[in-house]
Write a protein that holds these residues in place. Structure first.
Motif, PDB file in Angstrom:
ATOM      1  N   PHE A   1      33.769 124.172  67.106  1.00  0.00           N
ATOM      2  CA  PHE A   1      34.995 123.421  66.868  1.00  0.00           C
ATOM      3  C   PHE A   1      36.057 123.835  67.886  1.00  0.00           C
ATOM      4  N   HIS A   2      36.659 122.860  68.538  1.00  0.00           N
ATOM      5  CA  HIS A   2      37.696 123.069  69.551  1.00  0.00           C
ATOM      6  C   HIS A   2      37.161 123.710  70.828  1.00  0.00           C
ATOM      7  N   GLU A   3      35.853 123.661  71.059  1.00  0.00           N
ATOM      8  CA  GLU A   3      35.289 124.185  72.298  1.00  0.00           C
ATOM      9  C   GLU A   3      34.546 123.075  73.050  1.00  0.00           C
ATOM     10  N   ASP A   4      34.534 123.190  74.363  1.00  0.00           N
ATOM     11  CA  ASP A   4      33.864 122.212  75.227  1.00  0.00           C
ATOM     12  C   ASP A   4      32.769 122.940  75.995  1.00  0.00           C
ATOM     13  N   ASP A   5      31.505 122.642  75.669  1.00  0.00           N
ATOM     14  CA  ASP A   5      30.396 123.319  76.343  1.00  0.00           C
ATOM     15  C   ASP A   5      29.749 122.445  77.408  1.00  0.00           C
ATOM     16  N   ASN A   6      30.424 121.363  77.768  1.00  0.00           N
ATOM     17  CA  ASN A   6      29.869 120.403  78.719  1.00  0.00           C
ATOM     18  C   ASN A   6      30.339 120.647  80.155  1.00  0.00           C
ATOM     19  N   VAL A   7      31.611 120.990  80.322  1.00  0.00           N
ATOM     20  CA  VAL A   7      32.201 121.144  81.654  1.00  0.00           C
ATOM     21  C   VAL A   7      32.270 122.627  82.020  1.00  0.00           C
ATOM     22  N   ILE A   8      31.630 122.973  83.133  1.00  0.00           N
ATOM     23  CA  ILE A   8      31.594 124.354  83.591  1.00  0.00           C
ATOM     24  C   ILE A   8      32.801 124.606  84.479  1.00  0.00           C
ATOM     25  N   PRO A   9      33.608 125.628  84.171  1.00  0.00           N
ATOM     26  CA  PRO A   9      34.835 125.857  84.943  1.00  0.00           C
ATOM     27  C   PRO A   9      34.556 126.260  86.392  1.00  0.00           C
ATOM     28  N   ALA A  10      35.562 126.095  87.230  1.00  0.00           N
ATOM     29  CA  ALA A  10      35.381 126.237  88.679  1.00  0.00           C
ATOM     30  C   ALA A  10      35.183 127.677  89.133  1.00  0.00           C
ATOM     31  N   ASN A  11      35.427 128.651  88.273  1.00  0.00           N
ATOM     32  CA  ASN A  11      35.213 130.051  88.668  1.00  0.00           C
ATOM     33  C   ASN A  11      33.757 130.465  88.557  1.00  0.00           C
ATOM     34  N   VAL A  12      32.895 129.582  88.058  1.00  0.00           N
ATOM     35  CA  VAL A  12      31.463 129.876  87.912  1.00  0.00           C
ATOM     36  C   VAL A  12      30.728 129.417  89.165  1.00  0.00           C
ATOM     37  N   ALA A  13      29.949 130.330  89.762  1.00  0.00           N
ATOM     38  CA  ALA A  13      29.234 129.989  90.998  1.00  0.00           C
ATOM     39  C   ALA A  13      28.017 129.114  90.723  1.00  0.00           C
ATOM     40  N   GLN A  14      27.235 129.455  89.676  1.00  0.00           N
ATOM     41  CA  GLN A  14      26.032 128.701  89.335  1.00  0.00           C
ATOM     42  C   GLN A  14      25.912 128.594  87.816  1.00  0.00           C
ATOM     43  N   ALA A  15      25.306 127.495  87.354  1.00  0.00           N
ATOM     44  CA  ALA A  15      25.128 127.291  85.916  1.00  0.00           C
ATOM     45  C   ALA A  15      23.806 126.578  85.659  1.00  0.00           C
ATOM     46  N   ALA A  16      23.158 126.961  84.557  1.00  0.00           N
ATOM     47  CA  ALA A  16      21.900 126.331  84.163  1.00  0.00           C
ATOM     48  C   ALA A  16      21.946 125.994  82.681  1.00  0.00           C
ATOM     49  N   ASN A  17      21.255 124.912  82.311  1.00  0.00           N
ATOM     50  CA  ASN A  17      21.252 124.438  80.931  1.00  0.00           C
ATOM     51  C   ASN A  17      19.824 124.102  80.505  1.00  0.00           C
ATOM     52  N   PHE A  18      19.376 124.706  79.411  1.00  0.00           N
ATOM     53  CA  PHE A  18      18.063 124.422  78.830  1.00  0.00           C
ATOM     54  C   PHE A  18      18.293 123.770  77.474  1.00  0.00           C
ATOM     55  N   TYR A  19      17.614 122.651  77.200  1.00  0.00           N
ATOM     56  CA  TYR A  19      17.888 121.942  75.950  1.00  0.00           C
ATOM     57  C   TYR A  19      16.635 121.240  75.435  1.00  0.00           C
ATOM     58  N   GLN A  20      16.704 120.806  74.162  1.00  0.00           N
ATOM     59  CA  GLN A  20      15.657 119.980  73.565  1.00  0.00           C
ATOM     60  C   GLN A  20      16.339 118.898  72.737  1.00  0.00           C
TER      61      GLN A  20
END
Length: 248
Positions: free
Chosen positions: A148-167
């Motif tokens: 609630f009140h969190e956004d897990d879709n947009v990765i902030p610009a201070n992150v160099a690399q990001a990966a997402n595993f889902y089903q």
């Protein structure tokens, strides 16, 4: 005689000066404190941080076994994001003055990962670090479910690399696509989909209600294919482990 004394005194002064030069140390000769690699994991749901049934907890235990120094790996419950934040600030404050200098921030080497609500907390923590002016090497989300009140879709610009595993099976499934707030600064390594209807995974040690109502959501967490890739991504950022030293 006077000549001999003068020669002797000159010789003695040269010896003393040479000894002082050899023992003198520059003011900044001591190397600066080394900031460790900081690995933060978040478990999902209401799972305890030390429950070794869960792959995220096992991953941190593997890192503890392989690195006796230079790597700090800790797991937190997903509601303890601020505790993790403060832990990072403490580890970065190498001179222990209570204030992070530009150099201490620049030396940060941080990796964050999490499953379910822990995936959501992963992005939230990265966003807090962005406000602090601190870079993150890598974020990894596993079937991330937004709190609630969190956004897990947009990765902030201070992150160099990001990966997402889902089903996408079952009643509860995670974020299927993450994107970078700044594509020029953040590389999305991929949104990796897994299908547990076609390839079911047996999850030993989980409570019956999780297996009945959340089965695909927990299958991705206990799937060795997923967490071997998660662990490989993390280790790709770390120095080589020393199992001999770790064993001692």
């Amino acid at each position: 005689m006077r000549f001999s004394i003068r020669v002797f005194l000159l010789f003695l002064s040269i010896v003393v000066a040479s000894g002082q030069a050899g023992s003198a140390r520059p003011v900044n000769a001591e190397p600066p404190p080394t900031t460790p690699f900081i690995i933060i994991g978040f478990v999902g749901g209401f799972i305890k941080h030390d429950n070794l049934v869960h792959s995220g907890v096992q991953l941190a235990a593997h890192l503890h076994e392989d690195y006796i120094s230079g790597v700090e790996a800790e797991v937190f419950e997903n509601h303890r994001g601020e505790d993790a934040h403060q832990d990072i600030l403490r580890l970065l404050d190498t001179n222990h003055d209570g204030v992070l200098s530009a150099e201490e921030k620049r030396d940060a080497r941080i990796i964050i990962y999490g499953h379910s609500w822990g995936g959501s907390e992963t992005v939230t923590l990265a966003r807090k670090l962005e406000r602090d002016g601190i870079r993150v090497l890598l974020t990894i989300q596993v079937d991330s479910v937004a709190k609630f009140h969190e956004d897990d879709n947009v990765i902030p610009a201070n992150v160099a690399q990001a990966a997402n595993f889902y089903q996408t099976n079952g009643l509860l499934h995670g974020q299927h696509q993450i994107r970078a707030a700044s594509p020029s600064r953040t590389q999305i390594l991929g949104n990796f989909r897994f299908d547990y209807e076609a390839n079911p995974v047996r999850c030993a040690g989980y409570p019956w209600f999780a297996r009945v109502f959340e089965n695909p959501h927990i299958e991705i967490e206990c799937d060795p294919r997923v967490f071997s890739r998660v662990e490989s991504l993390i280790r790709s950022k770390l120095p080589a482990a020393n199992p001999t030293l770790a064993a001692n």
